[in-house]
Motif scaffolding. Structure first.
Motif, mmCIF file in Angstrom:
data_model
loop_
_atom_site.group_PDB
_atom_site.id
_atom_site.type_symbol
_atom_site.label_atom_id
_atom_site.label_comp_id
_atom_site.label_asym_id
_atom_site.label_seq_id
_atom_site.Cartn_x
_atom_site.Cartn_y
_atom_site.Cartn_z
ATOM 1 N N LEU A 34 0.831 -1.202 0.000
ATOM 2 C CA LEU A 34 0.000 0.000 0.000
ATOM 3 C C LEU A 34 0.869 1.257 0.000
ATOM 4 C CD1 LEU A 34 -2.741 -1.082 2.572
ATOM 5 C CD2 LEU A 34 -3.106 -0.654 0.121
ATOM 6 N N SER A 35 1.926 1.241 0.785
ATOM 7 C CA SER A 35 2.830 2.380 0.860
ATOM 8 C C SER A 35 3.511 2.628 -0.487
ATOM 9 C CB SER A 35 3.864 2.133 1.956
ATOM 10 O OG SER A 35 4.712 3.230 2.089
ATOM 11 N N GLU A 36 3.916 1.553 -1.132
ATOM 12 C CA GLU A 36 4.538 1.670 -2.448
ATOM 13 C C GLU A 36 3.536 2.218 -3.469
ATOM 14 O OE1 GLU A 36 6.286 -1.529 -5.564
ATOM 15 O OE2 GLU A 36 7.177 -1.576 -3.548
ATOM 16 N N ALA A 37 2.296 1.734 -3.400
ATOM 17 C CA ALA A 37 1.242 2.222 -4.298
ATOM 18 C C ALA A 37 0.959 3.698 -4.043
ATOM 19 C CB ALA A 37 -0.028 1.394 -4.106
ATOM 20 N N ALA A 46 -1.126 -1.168 -10.173
ATOM 21 C CA ALA A 46 -0.461 -1.551 -8.923
ATOM 22 C C ALA A 46 -1.199 -0.970 -7.717
ATOM 23 C CB ALA A 46 0.995 -1.095 -8.924
ATOM 24 N N PHE A 47 -1.698 0.245 -7.870
ATOM 25 C CA PHE A 47 -2.452 0.897 -6.794
ATOM 26 C C PHE A 47 -3.678 0.058 -6.445
ATOM 27 C CE2 PHE A 47 -5.516 3.799 -4.973
ATOM 28 C CZ PHE A 47 -4.758 4.670 -4.206
ATOM 29 N N MET A 48 -4.479 -0.254 -7.467
ATOM 30 C CA MET A 48 -5.706 -1.018 -7.231
ATOM 31 C C MET A 48 -5.388 -2.444 -6.771
ATOM 32 S SD MET A 48 -7.923 1.184 -7.525
ATOM 33 C CE MET A 48 -9.580 0.959 -8.050
ATOM 34 N N ASP A 49 -4.319 -3.024 -7.268
ATOM 35 C CA ASP A 49 -3.929 -4.369 -6.836
ATOM 36 C C ASP A 49 -3.589 -4.373 -5.342
ATOM 37 O OD1 ASP A 49 -3.163 -7.201 -7.416
ATOM 38 O OD2 ASP A 49 -1.189 -6.458 -6.795
ATOM 39 N N ALA A 50 -2.852 -3.379 -4.892
ATOM 40 C CA ALA A 50 -2.483 -3.303 -3.473
ATOM 41 C C ALA A 50 -3.728 -3.138 -2.602
ATOM 42 C CB ALA A 50 -1.511 -2.145 -3.238
ATOM 43 N N VAL A 51 -4.661 -2.314 -3.039
ATOM 44 C CA VAL A 51 -5.893 -2.088 -2.276
ATOM 45 C C VAL A 51 -6.720 -3.370 -2.220
ATOM 46 C CG1 VAL A 51 -8.091 -0.818 -2.256
ATOM 47 C CG2 VAL A 51 -5.948 0.387 -2.753
ATOM 48 N N ARG A 89 -15.651 -0.730 4.457
ATOM 49 C CA ARG A 89 -16.254 0.542 4.035
ATOM 50 C C ARG A 89 -15.204 1.492 3.453
ATOM 51 N NH1 ARG A 89 -18.358 0.124 9.147
ATOM 52 N NH2 ARG A 89 -17.219 1.966 9.798
ATOM 53 N N HIS A 90 -14.066 1.585 4.125
ATOM 54 C CA HIS A 90 -13.019 2.500 3.661
ATOM 55 C C HIS A 90 -12.463 2.049 2.305
ATOM 56 C CE1 HIS A 90 -10.244 5.791 4.285
ATOM 57 N NE2 HIS A 90 -9.255 4.992 3.909
ATOM 58 N N THR A 91 -12.299 0.750 2.138
ATOM 59 C CA THR A 91 -11.774 0.229 0.878
ATOM 60 C C THR A 91 -12.730 0.499 -0.273
ATOM 61 O OG1 THR A 91 -10.511 -1.474 2.039
ATOM 62 C CG2 THR A 91 -10.926 -1.851 -0.297
ATOM 63 N N LEU A 103 -4.977 5.937 1.629
ATOM 64 C CA LEU A 103 -4.271 4.714 2.035
ATOM 65 C C LEU A 103 -3.615 4.862 3.406
ATOM 66 C CD1 LEU A 103 -2.560 3.623 -1.309
ATOM 67 C CD2 LEU A 103 -4.790 2.936 -0.384
ATOM 68 N N ASP A 104 -3.425 6.101 3.864
ATOM 69 C CA ASP A 104 -2.742 6.336 5.146
ATOM 70 C C ASP A 104 -3.308 5.495 6.280
ATOM 71 O OD1 ASP A 104 -0.890 8.169 4.189
ATOM 72 O OD2 ASP A 104 -2.122 9.909 4.697
ATOM 73 N N ILE A 105 -4.611 5.510 6.441
ATOM 74 C CA ILE A 105 -5.206 4.822 7.590
ATOM 75 C C ILE A 105 -5.064 3.302 7.459
ATOM 76 C CG2 ILE A 105 -7.585 4.759 6.734
ATOM 77 C CD1 ILE A 105 -8.286 5.527 9.749
#
Length: 146
Positions: A34-37, A46-51, A89-91, A103-105
């Protein structure tokens, strides 16, 4: 990743037989992704994959805790399920509006839970009945703390 690049040591899966270490490692690895994304939001795949991987991990936790075979104390079970509901919910909010700051939280939750799971018994606090605090719901959401 190129064959000449080495993977960081923390991305190596722990040996079998220690579920706490495995769960801690999985949360740490998800936080790392998530941090890398978050640092490279232009790579939307990659962003959506990490999430999605993080969501899948928390769905696995949720299923394990909700299982009738779960040995987890009822108070802790309720707290983990509440936290899992928040992550769900957050995702969904991130998938609808993929913003890196959101993504911080998730990163913070994963790292804090992993730290507790990876702590040695001497380091761990002996208060299993202490509730896990549920982060505030995103704007417009309902905080369903237990």
């Amino acid at each position: 990743m190129y064959p000449t690049q080495r993977r960081p040591a923390y991305s190596k899966a722990p040996p079998e037989g220690d579920p706490r270490r495995t769960e801690g490692w999985a949360l740490t690895e998800a936080a790392r992704r998530l941090s890398e994304a978050q640092r490279n939001p232009e790579n939307a795949d990659a962003f959506m994959d990490a999430v999605r991987r993080n969501w899948r991990l928390w769905t696995i936790f949720q299923a394990g805790v909700a299982s009738p075979d779960s040995p987890m104390p009822p108070d802790l079970k309720a707290n983990v399920l509440s936290l899992s509901n928040f992550i769900d919910r957050h995702t969904v909010g991130i998938l609808a509006d993929p913003t890196p700051q959101k993504l911080d939280i998730l990163i913070r939750i994963n790292r804090e839970i992993a730290a507790g799971l990876l702590a040695t018994p001497a380091d761990a606090a002996p208060t299993p009945a202490t509730p896990v605090s549920t982060p505030p719901a995103p704007s417009g959401g309902i905080n369903q703390s237990v």
